[in-house]
Scaffold this motif. Structure first.
Motif, mmCIF file in Angstrom:
data_model
loop_
_atom_site.group_PDB
_atom_site.id
_atom_site.type_symbol
_atom_site.label_atom_id
_atom_site.label_comp_id
_atom_site.label_asym_id
_atom_site.label_seq_id
_atom_site.Cartn_x
_atom_site.Cartn_y
_atom_site.Cartn_z
ATOM 1 N N UNK A 22 0.827 -1.209 0.000
ATOM 2 C CA UNK A 22 0.000 0.000 0.000
ATOM 3 C C UNK A 22 0.861 1.259 0.000
ATOM 4 N N UNK A 23 1.948 1.218 0.763
ATOM 5 C CA UNK A 23 2.835 2.388 0.817
ATOM 6 C C UNK A 23 3.446 2.671 -0.550
ATOM 7 N N UNK A 24 3.821 1.619 -1.283
ATOM 8 C CA UNK A 24 4.412 1.818 -2.610
ATOM 9 C C UNK A 24 3.373 2.398 -3.559
ATOM 10 N N UNK A 25 2.160 1.870 -3.519
ATOM 11 C CA UNK A 25 1.104 2.376 -4.405
ATOM 12 C C UNK A 25 0.805 3.852 -4.138
ATOM 13 N N UNK A 26 0.799 4.214 -2.859
ATOM 14 C CA UNK A 26 0.504 5.604 -2.510
ATOM 15 C C UNK A 26 1.622 6.548 -2.946
ATOM 16 N N UNK A 27 2.859 6.114 -2.798
ATOM 17 C CA UNK A 27 3.991 6.977 -3.150
ATOM 18 C C UNK A 27 4.214 7.044 -4.653
ATOM 19 N N UNK A 28 3.972 5.918 -5.336
ATOM 20 C CA UNK A 28 4.296 5.848 -6.767
ATOM 21 C C UNK A 28 3.108 5.263 -7.538
ATOM 22 N N UNK A 29 2.009 6.011 -7.620
ATOM 23 C CA UNK A 29 0.787 5.472 -8.228
ATOM 24 C C UNK A 29 0.923 5.117 -9.700
ATOM 25 N N UNK A 30 1.922 5.653 -10.382
ATOM 26 C CA UNK A 30 2.067 5.383 -11.812
ATOM 27 C C UNK A 30 2.970 4.187 -12.112
ATOM 28 N N UNK A 31 3.540 3.568 -11.079
ATOM 29 C CA UNK A 31 4.447 2.439 -11.287
ATOM 30 C C UNK A 31 3.734 1.117 -11.031
ATOM 31 N N UNK A 32 4.066 0.124 -11.844
ATOM 32 C CA UNK A 32 3.499 -1.214 -11.666
ATOM 33 C C UNK A 32 4.158 -1.885 -10.466
ATOM 34 N N UNK A 33 3.340 -2.504 -9.603
ATOM 35 C CA UNK A 33 3.869 -3.152 -8.399
ATOM 36 C C UNK A 33 3.017 -4.369 -8.071
ATOM 37 N N UNK A 34 3.644 -5.382 -7.492
ATOM 38 C CA UNK A 34 2.913 -6.560 -7.046
ATOM 39 C C UNK A 34 3.517 -7.066 -5.743
ATOM 40 N N UNK A 35 2.699 -7.730 -4.938
ATOM 41 C CA UNK A 35 3.168 -8.199 -3.642
ATOM 42 C C UNK A 35 2.887 -9.681 -3.421
ATOM 43 N N UNK A 36 2.586 -10.397 -4.507
ATOM 44 C CA UNK A 36 2.351 -11.829 -4.342
ATOM 45 C C UNK A 36 3.603 -12.654 -4.636
ATOM 46 N N UNK A 37 4.507 -12.159 -5.482
ATOM 47 C CA UNK A 37 5.705 -12.912 -5.850
ATOM 48 C C UNK A 37 6.901 -12.499 -4.996
ATOM 49 N N UNK A 38 7.938 -13.358 -4.989
ATOM 50 C CA UNK A 38 9.115 -13.126 -4.153
ATOM 51 C C UNK A 38 10.059 -12.090 -4.748
ATOM 52 N N UNK A 39 10.265 -12.157 -6.056
ATOM 53 C CA UNK A 39 11.168 -11.201 -6.692
ATOM 54 C C UNK A 39 10.868 -11.100 -8.174
ATOM 55 N N UNK A 40 11.436 -10.084 -8.779
ATOM 56 C CA UNK A 40 11.330 -9.910 -10.229
ATOM 57 C C UNK A 40 12.692 -9.449 -10.736
ATOM 58 N N UNK A 41 13.090 -9.983 -11.874
ATOM 59 C CA UNK A 41 14.409 -9.676 -12.418
ATOM 60 C C UNK A 41 14.321 -9.617 -13.932
ATOM 61 N N UNK A 42 14.690 -8.474 -14.505
ATOM 62 C CA UNK A 42 14.750 -8.368 -15.956
ATOM 63 C C UNK A 42 16.126 -7.834 -16.351
ATOM 64 N N UNK A 43 16.282 -7.415 -17.571
ATOM 65 C CA UNK A 43 17.624 -7.069 -18.049
ATOM 66 C C UNK A 43 18.208 -5.831 -17.383
ATOM 67 N N UNK A 44 17.353 -4.914 -16.966
ATOM 68 C CA UNK A 44 17.855 -3.647 -16.430
ATOM 69 C C UNK A 44 17.580 -3.452 -14.946
ATOM 70 N N UNK A 45 16.573 -4.163 -14.408
ATOM 71 C CA UNK A 45 16.152 -3.928 -13.033
ATOM 72 C C UNK A 45 15.822 -5.241 -12.329
ATOM 73 N N UNK A 46 15.903 -5.169 -11.009
ATOM 74 C CA UNK A 46 15.470 -6.273 -10.176
ATOM 75 C C UNK A 46 14.850 -5.710 -8.914
#
Length: 329
Positions: free
Chosen positions: A145-169
Protein backbone atom coordinates in the motif's frame (compact mmCIF):
# COMPACT_ATOMS: atom_id res chain seq x y z
CA UNK A 1 17.31 -12.73 -17.88
CA UNK A 2 20.69 -12.71 -19.57
CA UNK A 3 23.45 -11.68 -17.20
CA UNK A 4 25.38 -8.54 -18.05
CA UNK A 5 28.34 -9.59 -20.26
CA UNK A 6 31.59 -9.74 -18.32
CA UNK A 7 34.39 -7.58 -19.68
CA UNK A 8 38.11 -7.72 -18.96
CA UNK A 9 37.50 -5.37 -16.03
CA UNK A 10 34.78 -7.64 -14.62
CA UNK A 11 36.27 -11.10 -15.00
CA UNK A 12 34.09 -12.25 -12.11
CA UNK A 13 30.52 -11.59 -11.10
CA UNK A 14 30.93 -8.31 -9.25
CA UNK A 15 28.26 -6.76 -7.06
CA UNK A 16 28.27 -3.25 -5.58
CA UNK A 17 26.04 -2.84 -2.53
CA UNK A 18 24.48 0.45 -1.50
CA UNK A 19 23.12 0.30 2.04
CA UNK A 20 20.42 2.75 3.09
CA UNK A 21 20.28 4.27 6.53
CA UNK A 22 18.45 1.76 8.78
CA UNK A 23 18.85 -0.96 6.12
CA UNK A 24 17.60 -4.48 6.77
CA UNK A 25 20.58 -6.53 7.92
CA UNK A 26 19.03 -9.95 7.22
CA UNK A 27 18.30 -9.15 3.56
CA UNK A 28 21.83 -7.84 3.00
CA UNK A 29 23.38 -10.83 4.80
CA UNK A 30 21.36 -13.38 2.82
CA UNK A 31 22.33 -11.78 -0.49
CA UNK A 32 26.03 -11.31 0.23
CA UNK A 33 26.47 -14.74 1.86
CA UNK A 34 24.91 -16.43 -1.17
CA UNK A 35 27.57 -14.69 -3.26
CA UNK A 36 30.35 -15.58 -0.82
CA UNK A 37 29.49 -19.27 -0.74
CA UNK A 38 28.96 -19.46 -4.50
CA UNK A 39 32.32 -17.82 -5.18
CA UNK A 40 34.42 -20.67 -3.80
CA UNK A 41 34.09 -24.40 -3.09
CA UNK A 42 32.69 -25.65 0.20
CA UNK A 43 33.07 -22.89 2.81
CA UNK A 44 36.45 -21.39 1.97
CA UNK A 45 35.03 -17.92 1.19
CA UNK A 46 37.60 -17.04 -1.46
CA UNK A 47 36.59 -14.46 -4.03
CA UNK A 48 37.22 -16.81 -6.92
CA UNK A 49 34.08 -16.50 -9.05
CA UNK A 50 32.52 -13.41 -7.49
CA UNK A 51 33.50 -10.21 -5.77
CA UNK A 52 31.53 -7.59 -3.85
CA UNK A 53 31.97 -4.19 -2.29
CA UNK A 54 29.89 -2.04 0.05
CA UNK A 55 29.89 1.37 -1.61
CA UNK A 56 29.47 4.70 0.11
CA UNK A 57 29.90 8.43 -0.34
CA UNK A 58 31.87 8.36 2.94
CA UNK A 59 33.52 5.65 5.04
CA UNK A 60 31.22 6.39 7.97
CA UNK A 61 29.51 3.36 9.51
CA UNK A 62 26.01 2.66 8.24
CA UNK A 63 23.58 1.61 10.96
CA UNK A 64 21.07 -1.13 10.15
CA UNK A 65 17.51 -1.21 11.49
CA UNK A 66 18.62 -3.63 14.24
CA UNK A 67 21.51 -1.41 15.31
CA UNK A 68 24.40 -3.41 13.82
CA UNK A 69 26.77 -1.16 11.88
CA UNK A 70 28.51 -1.92 8.60
CA UNK A 71 31.46 0.02 7.15
CA UNK A 72 31.65 0.80 3.42
CA UNK A 73 34.60 -0.94 1.77
CA UNK A 74 34.85 1.33 -1.27
CA UNK A 75 34.16 4.85 -2.42
CA UNK A 76 31.92 5.43 -5.42
CA UNK A 77 34.13 4.16 -8.21
CA UNK A 78 33.19 3.74 -11.87
CA UNK A 79 29.86 1.85 -11.75
CA UNK A 80 30.68 0.23 -15.08
CA UNK A 81 33.02 -2.21 -13.34
CA UNK A 82 30.09 -3.89 -11.59
CA UNK A 83 27.77 -6.56 -12.95
CA UNK A 84 24.96 -5.27 -10.72
CA UNK A 85 24.37 -2.50 -8.20
CA UNK A 86 22.17 -3.70 -5.31
CA UNK A 87 20.37 -1.15 -3.12
CA UNK A 88 19.36 -2.57 0.27
CA UNK A 89 16.56 -0.58 1.89
CA UNK A 90 15.09 -0.69 5.36
CA UNK A 91 12.77 1.40 7.50
CA UNK A 92 10.37 3.54 5.45
CA UNK A 93 10.18 6.09 8.26
CA UNK A 94 13.70 7.35 7.48
CA UNK A 95 13.29 10.63 5.57
CA UNK A 96 16.57 10.57 3.62
CA UNK A 97 17.72 6.95 3.41
CA UNK A 98 20.56 7.89 1.02
CA UNK A 99 22.33 11.17 0.30
CA UNK A 100 22.52 13.16 -2.94
CA UNK A 101 25.93 11.73 -3.87
CA UNK A 102 24.47 8.23 -3.71
CA UNK A 103 21.50 9.21 -5.87
CA UNK A 104 23.90 10.68 -8.43
CA UNK A 105 25.94 7.46 -8.40
CA UNK A 106 22.83 5.34 -9.04
CA UNK A 107 21.81 7.58 -11.94
CA UNK A 108 25.33 7.32 -13.35
CA UNK A 109 25.09 3.53 -13.13
CA UNK A 110 21.78 3.67 -14.99
CA UNK A 111 23.32 5.77 -17.77
CA UNK A 112 26.05 3.14 -18.12
CA UNK A 113 23.34 0.43 -18.31
CA UNK A 114 24.45 -1.33 -15.14
CA UNK A 115 21.46 -3.34 -13.85
CA UNK A 116 20.03 -1.93 -10.61
CA UNK A 117 18.36 -4.09 -7.97
CA UNK A 118 16.19 -2.96 -5.08
CA UNK A 119 16.21 -5.33 -2.10
CA UNK A 120 13.53 -4.99 0.58
CA UNK A 121 12.55 -1.30 0.42
CA UNK A 122 15.52 -0.52 -1.81
CA UNK A 123 12.96 -0.46 -4.61
CA UNK A 124 11.39 2.62 -2.96
CA UNK A 125 14.76 4.36 -3.12
CA UNK A 126 15.18 3.54 -6.80
CA UNK A 127 11.61 4.60 -7.55
CA UNK A 128 12.08 7.89 -5.71
CA UNK A 129 15.12 8.53 -7.93
CA UNK A 130 13.01 7.87 -11.04
CA UNK A 131 14.80 4.62 -11.79
CA UNK A 132 11.98 2.03 -11.66
CA UNK A 133 9.99 2.93 -14.77
CA UNK A 134 9.15 0.02 -17.08
CA UNK A 135 9.77 -2.54 -14.32
CA UNK A 136 7.06 -4.39 -12.42
CA UNK A 137 8.36 -3.84 -8.92
CA UNK A 138 8.09 -6.65 -6.40
CA UNK A 139 7.61 -5.58 -2.78
CA UNK A 140 6.60 -7.29 0.44
CA UNK A 141 2.86 -7.48 1.09
CA UNK A 142 3.66 -5.35 4.14
CA UNK A 143 4.82 -2.44 1.94
CA UNK A 144 2.44 -2.77 -0.99
CA UNK A 145 0.00 0.00 0.00
CA UNK A 146 2.84 2.39 0.82
CA UNK A 147 4.41 1.82 -2.61
CA UNK A 148 1.10 2.38 -4.41
CA UNK A 149 0.50 5.60 -2.51
CA UNK A 150 3.99 6.98 -3.15
CA UNK A 151 4.30 5.85 -6.77
CA UNK A 152 0.79 5.47 -8.23
CA UNK A 153 2.07 5.38 -11.81
CA UNK A 154 4.45 2.44 -11.29
CA UNK A 155 3.50 -1.21 -11.67
CA UNK A 156 3.87 -3.15 -8.40
CA UNK A 157 2.91 -6.56 -7.05
CA UNK A 158 3.17 -8.20 -3.64
CA UNK A 159 2.35 -11.83 -4.34
CA UNK A 160 5.71 -12.91 -5.85
CA UNK A 161 9.11 -13.13 -4.15
CA UNK A 162 11.17 -11.20 -6.69
CA UNK A 163 11.33 -9.91 -10.23
CA UNK A 164 14.41 -9.68 -12.42
CA UNK A 165 14.75 -8.37 -15.96
CA UNK A 166 17.62 -7.07 -18.05
CA UNK A 167 17.86 -3.65 -16.43
CA UNK A 168 16.15 -3.93 -13.03
CA UNK A 169 15.47 -6.27 -10.18
CA UNK A 170 13.40 -6.08 -7.01
CA UNK A 171 12.56 -8.43 -4.18
CA UNK A 172 10.42 -8.57 -1.08
CA UNK A 173 13.39 -8.82 1.28
CA UNK A 174 14.16 -11.36 3.99
CA UNK A 175 15.07 -14.79 2.67
CA UNK A 176 13.88 -13.87 -0.83
CA UNK A 177 17.17 -11.95 -1.12
CA UNK A 178 18.92 -15.34 -1.17
CA UNK A 179 16.55 -16.59 -3.87
CA UNK A 180 17.28 -13.57 -6.05
CA UNK A 181 21.03 -13.86 -5.44
CA UNK A 182 20.91 -17.59 -6.26
CA UNK A 183 19.20 -16.81 -9.57
CA UNK A 184 21.99 -14.37 -10.46
CA UNK A 185 24.66 -16.89 -9.41
CA UNK A 186 23.07 -19.61 -11.53
CA UNK A 187 23.05 -17.39 -14.62
CA UNK A 188 26.41 -15.68 -14.11
CA UNK A 189 28.56 -18.46 -12.58
CA UNK A 190 27.03 -21.95 -12.65
CA UNK A 191 24.41 -24.25 -11.20
CA UNK A 192 27.13 -25.97 -9.16
CA UNK A 193 28.04 -22.66 -7.54
CA UNK A 194 24.38 -22.03 -6.74
CA UNK A 195 24.02 -25.53 -5.28
CA UNK A 196 27.09 -25.11 -3.10
CA UNK A 197 25.81 -21.82 -1.67
CA UNK A 198 22.34 -23.12 -0.92
CA UNK A 199 23.57 -26.34 0.70
CA UNK A 200 25.89 -24.48 3.07
CA UNK A 201 23.08 -22.03 3.89
CA UNK A 202 20.82 -25.02 4.66
CA UNK A 203 18.36 -23.97 1.95
CA UNK A 204 16.80 -26.95 0.23
CA UNK A 205 16.06 -25.13 -3.01
CA UNK A 206 16.04 -21.62 -4.40
CA UNK A 207 12.53 -20.39 -4.96
CA UNK A 208 11.82 -18.90 -8.37
CA UNK A 209 10.38 -15.55 -9.43
CA UNK A 210 7.04 -17.35 -9.81
CA UNK A 211 6.88 -18.58 -6.21
CA UNK A 212 4.32 -16.92 -3.94
CA UNK A 213 5.21 -14.89 -0.86
CA UNK A 214 4.51 -16.81 2.39
CA UNK A 215 1.50 -14.73 3.35
CA UNK A 216 -1.75 -16.12 4.80
CA UNK A 217 -4.61 -13.64 4.51
CA UNK A 218 -7.47 -14.55 6.87
CA UNK A 219 -5.13 -17.16 8.40
CA UNK A 220 -6.04 -19.55 5.59
CA UNK A 221 -3.36 -22.22 5.40
CA UNK A 222 -3.28 -23.64 1.89
CA UNK A 223 -0.62 -25.18 -0.31
CA UNK A 224 -2.37 -24.26 -3.57
CA UNK A 225 -0.40 -21.41 -5.15
CA UNK A 226 -3.39 -20.28 -7.21
CA UNK A 227 -5.46 -19.73 -4.10
CA UNK A 228 -2.59 -18.02 -2.24
CA UNK A 229 -1.98 -15.69 -5.17
CA UNK A 230 -5.65 -14.72 -5.43
CA UNK A 231 -5.96 -14.09 -1.69
CA UNK A 232 -2.95 -11.78 -1.78
CA UNK A 233 -4.37 -10.02 -4.83
CA UNK A 234 -7.69 -9.56 -3.03
CA UNK A 235 -5.88 -8.19 0.01
CA UNK A 236 -4.08 -5.53 -1.99
CA UNK A 237 -7.21 -4.50 -3.91
CA UNK A 238 -9.72 -3.77 -1.16
CA UNK A 239 -10.59 -0.37 -2.63
CA UNK A 240 -10.44 -1.00 -6.38
CA UNK A 241 -12.35 -4.27 -6.34
CA UNK A 242 -11.36 -6.86 -8.95
CA UNK A 243 -14.15 -8.98 -10.39
CA UNK A 244 -14.26 -12.69 -9.60
CA UNK A 245 -13.89 -13.66 -13.30
CA UNK A 246 -10.79 -11.45 -13.57
CA UNK A 247 -9.33 -13.02 -10.41
CA UNK A 248 -9.89 -16.46 -11.89
CA UNK A 249 -8.29 -15.42 -15.18
CA UNK A 250 -5.23 -14.07 -13.34
CA UNK A 251 -4.29 -17.65 -12.37
CA UNK A 252 -5.48 -19.29 -15.57
CA UNK A 253 -8.70 -20.95 -14.40
CA UNK A 254 -12.43 -20.40 -14.98
CA UNK A 255 -14.80 -18.76 -12.52
CA UNK A 256 -16.45 -22.10 -11.83
CA UNK A 257 -13.08 -23.71 -11.11
CA UNK A 258 -12.26 -20.85 -8.76
CA UNK A 259 -15.55 -21.26 -6.92
CA UNK A 260 -14.84 -24.98 -6.44
CA UNK A 261 -11.29 -24.29 -5.29
CA UNK A 262 -12.41 -21.79 -2.65
CA UNK A 263 -15.19 -24.00 -1.31
CA UNK A 264 -12.87 -27.00 -1.15
CA UNK A 265 -9.99 -25.21 0.56
CA UNK A 266 -11.72 -22.53 2.66
CA UNK A 267 -15.40 -23.41 2.96
CA UNK A 268 -16.25 -19.96 1.55
CA UNK A 269 -17.03 -18.55 -1.85
CA UNK A 270 -14.50 -16.15 -3.42
CA UNK A 271 -16.93 -13.27 -2.85
CA UNK A 272 -17.28 -14.15 0.84
CA UNK A 273 -13.51 -14.33 1.28
CA UNK A 274 -13.09 -11.00 -0.52
CA UNK A 275 -15.68 -9.34 1.72
CA UNK A 276 -13.98 -10.75 4.83
CA UNK A 277 -10.64 -9.30 3.73
CA UNK A 278 -12.18 -5.88 3.07
CA UNK A 279 -13.87 -5.80 6.47
CA UNK A 280 -10.71 -7.01 8.20
CA UNK A 281 -8.88 -4.06 6.67
CA UNK A 282 -11.69 -1.73 7.74
CA UNK A 283 -11.47 -2.95 11.33
CA UNK A 284 -7.73 -2.30 11.37
CA UNK A 285 -8.32 1.25 10.10
CA UNK A 286 -10.97 1.84 12.76
CA UNK A 287 -8.59 0.78 15.51
CA UNK A 288 -5.43 2.42 14.15
CA UNK A 289 -6.65 5.72 12.66
CA UNK A 290 -9.09 8.54 13.34
CA UNK A 291 -10.37 8.61 9.76
CA UNK A 292 -14.13 9.29 9.37
CA UNK A 293 -16.33 6.26 8.71
CA UNK A 294 -17.12 7.37 5.16
CA UNK A 295 -13.41 7.56 4.32
CA UNK A 296 -12.83 4.08 5.69
CA UNK A 297 -15.88 2.79 3.82
CA UNK A 298 -14.56 4.17 0.53
CA UNK A 299 -11.05 2.85 1.21
CA UNK A 300 -12.38 -0.70 1.49
CA UNK A 301 -14.61 -0.50 -1.56
CA UNK A 302 -18.04 0.61 -0.24
CA UNK A 303 -19.91 3.45 -1.94
CA UNK A 304 -21.88 4.50 1.14
CA UNK A 305 -21.31 4.51 4.88
CA UNK A 306 -24.68 2.82 5.38
CA UNK A 307 -23.77 -0.19 3.29
CA UNK A 308 -20.44 -0.43 5.07
CA UNK A 309 -21.99 -0.27 8.56
CA UNK A 310 -24.52 -2.98 7.67
CA UNK A 311 -21.86 -5.35 6.29
CA UNK A 312 -19.53 -4.68 9.23
CA UNK A 313 -22.20 -5.38 11.83
CA UNK A 314 -23.17 -8.60 10.08
CA UNK A 315 -19.53 -9.77 10.15
CA UNK A 316 -18.52 -8.62 13.65
CA UNK A 317 -21.82 -8.38 15.55
CA UNK A 318 -21.35 -4.70 16.39
CA UNK A 319 -21.16 -1.41 14.55
CA UNK A 320 -17.91 0.27 13.44
CA UNK A 321 -18.63 3.11 15.89
CA UNK A 322 -18.88 0.72 18.84
CA UNK A 323 -15.62 -1.00 17.85
CA UNK A 324 -13.82 2.32 17.66
CA UNK A 325 -15.42 3.59 20.87
CA UNK A 326 -14.27 0.52 22.81
CA UNK A 327 -10.63 1.47 22.19
CA UNK A 328 -11.05 4.89 23.80
CA UNK A 329 -12.14 3.52 27.20
Amino acid sequence: MNARPLTSETARLKIGFVLARSFTLSAFAMFVDTLRLASDELDRSGRVHADWQVLGSTRHLITSSCGVEVAPTSDFVDPGQFSYIVVVGGLLTVERPIDNDTIAFLKRADLQKVPLIGVCTGSFILAEAGLMDHHETCVSWLHYQAFRERFPDLAVRSDRLYNLDKARGSCAGGTSAADLAASIVRQSISRDAERNALEVLQIERARTALDIQPRRPLDIDCSDDRLKSILITMERHVEDIISIPDLAASVGISRRQLERLFHEKTGRSPAQAYMALRLHRARALLLQTKAPLIEIAIEVGFETAGHFIKAFKKAYGETPGRVRGATTH
